[in-house]
Design a protein around this motif. Structure first.
Motif, PDB file in Angstrom:
ATOM      1  N   GLU A 128       1.381  -1.187  -0.522  1.00  0.00           N
ATOM      2  CA  GLU A 128      -0.074   0.254   0.089  1.00  0.00           C
ATOM      3  C   GLU A 128       0.827   1.215  -0.270  1.00  0.00           C
ATOM      4  O   GLU A 128       0.304   1.943  -1.300  1.00  0.00           O
ATOM      5  N   LYS A 129       1.670   1.271   0.642  1.00  0.00           N
ATOM      6  CA  LYS A 129       2.714   2.332   0.449  1.00  0.00           C
ATOM      7  C   LYS A 129       3.618   2.384  -0.563  1.00  0.00           C
ATOM      8  O   LYS A 129       3.183   4.045  -1.400  1.00  0.00           O
ATOM      9  N   ALA A 130       3.832   1.524  -0.957  1.00  0.00           N
ATOM     10  CA  ALA A 130       4.742   1.670  -2.236  1.00  0.00           C
ATOM     11  C   ALA A 130       3.826   2.189  -3.335  1.00  0.00           C
ATOM     12  O   ALA A 130       4.393   3.063  -3.463  1.00  0.00           O
ATOM     13  N   LYS A 131       2.588   1.595  -3.600  1.00  0.00           N
ATOM     14  CA  LYS A 131       1.660   2.109  -4.772  1.00  0.00           C
ATOM     15  C   LYS A 131       1.503   3.382  -4.279  1.00  0.00           C
ATOM     16  O   LYS A 131       0.910   4.390  -5.100  1.00  0.00           O
ATOM     17  N   ALA A 132       0.980   3.861  -2.446  1.00  0.00           N
ATOM     18  CA  ALA A 132       0.444   5.480  -2.410  1.00  0.00           C
ATOM     19  C   ALA A 132       1.796   6.294  -2.592  1.00  0.00           C
ATOM     20  O   ALA A 132       1.721   7.469  -3.814  1.00  0.00           O
ATOM     21  N   TYR A 133       3.145   5.810  -1.843  1.00  0.00           N
ATOM     22  CA  TYR A 133       4.063   6.583  -2.794  1.00  0.00           C
ATOM     23  C   TYR A 133       4.490   7.212  -3.897  1.00  0.00           C
ATOM     24  O   TYR A 133       4.835   8.237  -4.451  1.00  0.00           O
ATOM     25  N   LYS A 134       4.040   6.119  -4.429  1.00  0.00           N
ATOM     26  CA  LYS A 134       4.609   6.468  -6.198  1.00  0.00           C
ATOM     27  C   LYS A 134       3.335   7.262  -6.614  1.00  0.00           C
ATOM     28  O   LYS A 134       4.201   7.797  -7.460  1.00  0.00           O
ATOM     29  N   MET A 135       2.593   6.692  -6.692  1.00  0.00           N
ATOM     30  CA  MET A 135       0.426   7.421  -7.008  1.00  0.00           C
ATOM     31  C   MET A 135       1.300   9.073  -6.564  1.00  0.00           C
ATOM     32  O   MET A 135       0.956   9.940  -7.617  1.00  0.00           O
ATOM     33  N   LYS A 136       1.647   9.792  -4.860  1.00  0.00           N
ATOM     34  CA  LYS A 136       2.000  11.099  -5.209  1.00  0.00           C
ATOM     35  C   LYS A 136       3.170  11.630  -5.320  1.00  0.00           C
ATOM     36  O   LYS A 136       2.942  13.158  -5.639  1.00  0.00           O
ATOM     37  N   TYR A 137       4.196  10.759  -5.532  1.00  0.00           N
ATOM     38  CA  TYR A 137       5.693  11.406  -6.085  1.00  0.00           C
ATOM     39  C   TYR A 137       4.977  11.866  -7.762  1.00  0.00           C
ATOM     40  O   TYR A 137       5.268  12.510  -8.025  1.00  0.00           O
ATOM     41  N   ASP A 138       4.591  10.681  -8.867  1.00  0.00           N
ATOM     42  CA  ASP A 138       3.991  11.066  -9.621  1.00  0.00           C
ATOM     43  C   ASP A 138       3.227  12.256  -9.795  1.00  0.00           C
ATOM     44  O   ASP A 138       2.769  13.182 -10.945  1.00  0.00           O
ATOM     45  N   ALA A 139       1.889  12.416  -9.149  1.00  0.00           N
ATOM     46  CA  ALA A 139       1.196  13.804  -9.306  1.00  0.00           C
ATOM     47  C   ALA A 139       1.747  14.891  -8.430  1.00  0.00           C
ATOM     48  O   ALA A 139       1.746  16.069  -9.433  1.00  0.00           O
ATOM     49  N   MET A 140       2.741  15.006  -7.651  1.00  0.00           N
ATOM     50  CA  MET A 140       3.615  16.212  -7.483  1.00  0.00           C
ATOM     51  C   MET A 140       4.584  16.690  -8.637  1.00  0.00           C
ATOM     52  O   MET A 140       4.498  17.347  -9.127  1.00  0.00           O
ATOM     53  N   LYS A 141       4.952  15.355  -9.200  1.00  0.00           N
ATOM     54  CA  LYS A 141       6.040  15.807 -10.739  1.00  0.00           C
ATOM     55  C   LYS A 141       4.726  16.736 -11.940  1.00  0.00           C
ATOM     56  O   LYS A 141       5.590  17.618 -12.601  1.00  0.00           O
ATOM     57  N   ASN A 142       3.929  15.782 -11.591  1.00  0.00           N
ATOM     58  CA  ASN A 142       2.731  16.213 -12.721  1.00  0.00           C
ATOM     59  C   ASN A 142       2.588  17.866 -12.393  1.00  0.00           C
ATOM     60  O   ASN A 142       2.429  18.353 -13.346  1.00  0.00           O
ATOM     61  N   GLN A 151      11.709  14.343  -0.373  1.00  0.00           N
ATOM     62  CA  GLN A 151      11.322  15.220   1.440  1.00  0.00           C
ATOM     63  C   GLN A 151      10.354  15.383   1.834  1.00  0.00           C
ATOM     64  O   GLN A 151       9.447  15.201   2.435  1.00  0.00           O
ATOM     65  N   GLN A 152       9.268  16.624   0.670  1.00  0.00           N
ATOM     66  CA  GLN A 152       8.248  16.497   1.056  1.00  0.00           C
ATOM     67  C   GLN A 152       7.016  15.386   1.328  1.00  0.00           C
ATOM     68  O   GLN A 152       6.493  15.643   2.611  1.00  0.00           O
ATOM     69  N   ILE A 153       7.051  14.406   0.931  1.00  0.00           N
ATOM     70  CA  ILE A 153       6.553  12.831   1.431  1.00  0.00           C
ATOM     71  C   ILE A 153       7.104  12.033   2.736  1.00  0.00           C
ATOM     72  O   ILE A 153       5.958  12.364   3.494  1.00  0.00           O
ATOM     73  N   SER A 154       8.031  12.370   2.844  1.00  0.00           N
ATOM     74  CA  SER A 154       8.484  12.319   4.218  1.00  0.00           C
ATOM     75  C   SER A 154       8.079  13.076   5.059  1.00  0.00           C
ATOM     76  O   SER A 154       7.865  12.474   6.133  1.00  0.00           O
ATOM     77  N   GLU A 155       8.057  13.854   5.358  1.00  0.00           N
ATOM     78  CA  GLU A 155       7.385  15.426   6.208  1.00  0.00           C
ATOM     79  C   GLU A 155       6.197  14.506   6.738  1.00  0.00           C
ATOM     80  O   GLU A 155       5.456  14.572   7.710  1.00  0.00           O
ATOM     81  N   VAL A 156       5.221  14.689   5.599  1.00  0.00           N
ATOM     82  CA  VAL A 156       4.095  13.965   5.654  1.00  0.00           C
ATOM     83  C   VAL A 156       3.522  12.521   6.191  1.00  0.00           C
ATOM     84  O   VAL A 156       2.948  12.665   7.613  1.00  0.00           O
ATOM     85  N   SER A 157       4.727  12.522   6.382  1.00  0.00           N
ATOM     86  CA  SER A 157       4.032  10.221   6.427  1.00  0.00           C
ATOM     87  C   SER A 157       5.116  10.703   7.694  1.00  0.00           C
ATOM     88  O   SER A 157       4.120   9.250   8.017  1.00  0.00           O
TER      89      SER A 157
END
Length: 291
Positions: A128-142, A151-157
């Protein structure tokens, strides 16, 4: 690190922080449960466990106290952005409608909200973490958001930068191998290593791990990754390598010196009686340890 100490590092966002506005400014409407659809590729599983049973009981007594977040679907109805477990529990509790906030969200905005709302749960599977972080990472890049996305994902999670990076890499694993990670049959670090394999190579690896009951070490996972990078990883070379390194474990043999036994048992005790007493005491020790 204990769960308690680990939890201290997590930045717990408020409801308003997660959804980017003051909820009191949003209109809360009742939406029929039959008009709700799960978020596309929602990575978090809705599990029938004790927590779900408690949630259902709570909703039966008090209703849904926190509105879910949804967005309209072009095909009709609403897509759940946050609140899949509440919606499922409300349906099990016999409700016909559920309080919801309807937001106009892009795919990337919805993904970020969906991940942030779920990732702070106490129990989240590695897949769940793997898929969620990848989805959020791609969304932030988009979205072209400034700063370091990991780093931003790290601070929230609450997960450190390196851990987030590993989970993003882990998302390259196919679902079968991710399930082995969830079941602790494949280590997280080892999973990251073999995630570098092509999808075809991963499909070769999975059945071999299952049939041979292998549990890869870090060294073995790295070697398989190296074989892939060198272009020599085939079903035969992989099978040969695993058969070579996966040696059956030897049965444990424990020897107790006679002078040790003599301090507890007199000469009147036979070997059988000594063995029976030892195992009887071990069973009592095992039972006491579980209470």
């Amino acid at each position: 690190m204990s769960k308690t100490s680990a939890a201290k590092g997590i930045k717990l966002n408020s409801f308003n922080d997660l959804f980017g506005a003051n909820v009191s400014d949003d209109e809360i409407v009742d939406i029929p449960l039959g008009e709700l659809y799960a978020f596309c590729k929602h990575p978090f599983k809705v599990i029938e466990d004790e927590a779900m049973t408690r949630l259902v009981d709570s909703i039966k007594k008090k209703g849904v106290l926190s509105p879910i977040i949804v967005r309209k679907r072009q095909a009709g109805g609403y897509e759940i952005v946050s609140g899949h477990r509440r919606a499922h529990a409300a349906m099990k509790a016999g409700l016909k409608v559920i309080p919801a906030i309807v937001r106009d969200l892009s795919d990337d905005e919805a993904i970020i909200i969906m991940v942030d709302a779920n990732i702070q749960r106490e129990e989240v599977l590695p897949s769940e973490k793997a898929k969620a972080y990848k989805m959020k990472y791609d969304a932030m890049k988009n979205q072209g958001l400034p700063g370091n996305s990991l780093q931003q994902i790290s601070e929230v999670s609450g997960d450190n930068y390196k851990a987030v990076q590993r989970y993003v890499w882990l998302a390259r694993l196919n679902d079968d191998l991710l399930e082995l990670v969830d079941k602790k049959r494949l280590g997280l670090v080892q999973g990251v290593s073999v995630s570098a394999l092509s999808q075809e190579e991963q499909q070769m690896l999975y059945p071999l791990l299952k049939v041979m009951h292998c549990k890869l070490s870090s060294l073995q996972a790295d070697e398989i990754k190296k074989m892939s990078q060198q272009g020599i990883l085939t079903e035969k070379t992989l099978t040969d390598y695993l058969e070579k390194v996966q040696k059956p474990s030897k049965p444990r043999k424990v020897t107790i010196k006679s002078d040790k036994l003599d301090s507890y048992f007199t000469e009147e005790y036979t070997e059988t009686e000594i063995t029976d007493i030892i195992f009887e005491l071990l069973e009592k020790w095992k039972s006491d340890g579980q209470n």
